[in-house]
Enzyme design. Sequence first.
Site, PDB file in Angstrom:
ATOM      1  N   ASN A   9      -0.710  -6.521  -3.849  1.00 46.74           N
ATOM      2  CA  ASN A   9      -0.400  -5.798  -5.082  1.00 46.74           C
ATOM      3  C   ASN A   9       1.125  -5.781  -5.250  1.00 46.74           C
ATOM      4  O   ASN A   9       1.817  -5.057  -4.538  1.00 46.74           O
ATOM      5  CB  ASN A   9      -0.956  -4.375  -4.994  1.00 46.74           C
ATOM      6  CG  ASN A   9      -0.556  -3.522  -6.184  1.00 46.74           C
ATOM      7  OD1 ASN A   9      -0.128  -4.027  -7.219  1.00 46.74           O
ATOM      8  ND2 ASN A   9      -0.682  -2.210  -6.038  1.00 46.74           N
ATOM      9  N   LYS A  11       2.850  -4.664  -7.654  1.00 52.49           N
ATOM     10  CA  LYS A  11       3.317  -3.484  -8.395  1.00 52.49           C
ATOM     11  C   LYS A  11       4.334  -3.900  -9.473  1.00 52.49           C
ATOM     12  O   LYS A  11       4.200  -4.966 -10.058  1.00 52.49           O
ATOM     13  CB  LYS A  11       3.855  -2.435  -7.434  1.00 52.49           C
ATOM     14  CG  LYS A  11       2.827  -2.031  -6.366  1.00 52.49           C
ATOM     15  CD  LYS A  11       3.232  -0.832  -5.571  1.00 52.49           C
ATOM     16  CE  LYS A  11       2.150  -0.497  -4.564  1.00 52.49           C
ATOM     17  NZ  LYS A  11       2.448   0.738  -3.801  1.00 52.49           N
ATOM     18  N   HIS A  95      -5.725   3.134  -8.920  1.00 54.55           N
ATOM     19  CA  HIS A  95      -4.682   3.199  -7.901  1.00 54.55           C
ATOM     20  C   HIS A  95      -4.022   4.573  -7.919  1.00 54.55           C
ATOM     21  O   HIS A  95      -3.857   5.190  -8.967  1.00 54.55           O
ATOM     22  CB  HIS A  95      -3.640   2.105  -8.143  1.00 54.55           C
ATOM     23  CG  HIS A  95      -2.714   1.891  -6.990  1.00 54.55           C
ATOM     24  ND1 HIS A  95      -1.649   2.728  -6.732  1.00 54.55           N
ATOM     25  CD2 HIS A  95      -2.694   0.936  -6.027  1.00 54.55           C
ATOM     26  CE1 HIS A  95      -1.015   2.291  -5.659  1.00 54.55           C
ATOM     27  NE2 HIS A  95      -1.623   1.213  -5.205  1.00 54.55           N
ATOM     28  N   GLU A  97      -1.089   5.571  -7.717  1.00 49.33           N
ATOM     29  CA  GLU A  97       0.096   5.714  -8.570  1.00 49.33           C
ATOM     30  C   GLU A  97      -0.298   5.957 -10.018  1.00 49.33           C
ATOM     31  O   GLU A  97       0.396   6.670 -10.749  1.00 49.33           O
ATOM     32  CB  GLU A  97       0.976   4.464  -8.433  1.00 49.33           C
ATOM     33  CG  GLU A  97       1.619   4.373  -7.061  1.00 49.33           C
ATOM     34  CD  GLU A  97       2.057   2.991  -6.667  1.00 49.33           C
ATOM     35  OE1 GLU A  97       2.549   2.827  -5.542  1.00 49.33           O
ATOM     36  OE2 GLU A  97       1.899   2.049  -7.479  1.00 49.33           O
ATOM     37  N   GLU A 167      -6.959   4.243   0.043  1.00 50.38           N
ATOM     38  CA  GLU A 167      -5.509   4.314   0.199  1.00 50.38           C
ATOM     39  C   GLU A 167      -5.091   5.775   0.304  1.00 50.38           C
ATOM     40  O   GLU A 167      -4.915   6.451  -0.708  1.00 50.38           O
ATOM     41  CB  GLU A 167      -4.797   3.605  -0.960  1.00 50.38           C
ATOM     42  CG  GLU A 167      -5.386   3.871  -2.339  1.00 50.38           C
ATOM     43  CD  GLU A 167      -4.373   3.627  -3.444  1.00 50.38           C
ATOM     44  OE1 GLU A 167      -3.356   2.993  -3.184  1.00 50.38           O
ATOM     45  OE2 GLU A 167      -4.617   4.112  -4.558  1.00 50.38           O
ATOM     46  N   GLY A 173       3.799   3.584   1.651  1.00 50.21           N
ATOM     47  CA  GLY A 173       5.249   3.461   1.568  1.00 50.21           C
ATOM     48  C   GLY A 173       5.961   4.118   2.734  1.00 50.21           C
ATOM     49  O   GLY A 173       5.485   4.142   3.864  1.00 50.21           O
ATOM     50  N   SER A 214       0.384   1.202   3.990  1.00 52.24           N
ATOM     51  CA  SER A 214       1.492   0.683   4.799  1.00 52.24           C
ATOM     52  C   SER A 214       1.020  -0.314   5.858  1.00 52.24           C
ATOM     53  O   SER A 214       1.449  -0.277   7.011  1.00 52.24           O
ATOM     54  CB  SER A 214       2.254   1.838   5.463  1.00 52.24           C
ATOM     55  OG  SER A 214       2.796   2.701   4.482  1.00 52.24           O
TER      56      SER A 214
END
Length: 262
Positions: A9, A11, A95, A97, A167, A173, A214
């Site tokens: 991904n 992003k 996702h 985010e 996730e 991250g 991660s």
Amino acid sequence: MAQKFVIGNWKMYTTAAEARHLSQAIAAGMGTDDSVTVAVCPPFPYLSLVGEILKGSRIALGAQNLYPAKEGAFTGEVSPTMLLDLGCQYVILGHSERRHKLGESDAFINHKVRVALSAGLDAIFCIGETLEQRQANQTKTVLERQLFQGLDGLSAATLTHLSIAYEPVWAIGSSGHHATPQQAQETHALIRHCFGQMFGERSAQTLVIHYGGSVNPKNADTFLKRPGVDGVLIGGDSLNAEQFLAIVQAGISQTQSQVEVA
């Protein structure tokens, strides 16, 4: 033989030149082993560019989102029809985010999933809890809600085109928190159990569940060797061809190990 999956991904990263170089490097380094399913999901502006480079390779093209309509007056949005026209096979939906930064609800994500599957795309449905929710022992409650609401009304005929990406928001991250392979395995088992309650045990056993939190070349092998961890959804390390290919190699190694054991 149960194939492992490695999905990148990208992003909101890369320029056109960077996307071209990255996709060329990944395609050139893939080799001939076809025991792992590999896909990359570039930003919308570069789907056509990357898709042309990947033609004839073993790497599938995916998108990072869609709007749940074939066409219409939806300024700035991208339809499943457009994604298919560009050669996309996969689309990432739900996702974290988009849930937490852009406010997407379970109901809206459910609409997207149903439309994507109806259009013929393979949907990668993302779920996961925040650090606060995990510390409050709410992981099971949160994941059940996301699953039951996000997958409500799905046709049994489309389930083979659905995978789930777990996730944990707290492990993405550089948050300083990292899930262990054991935690991933346990949570994948919970997800599979919930999915079985919705769609039956047979569908649950064939469900592909990716881990996204991660994952990098150093730990990919330890996650992929865990029972029930069928693939990995890669963020930052998918932006470096050498690192991404190392994770692909980890998937190949684990697939071959499973064959030897069998």
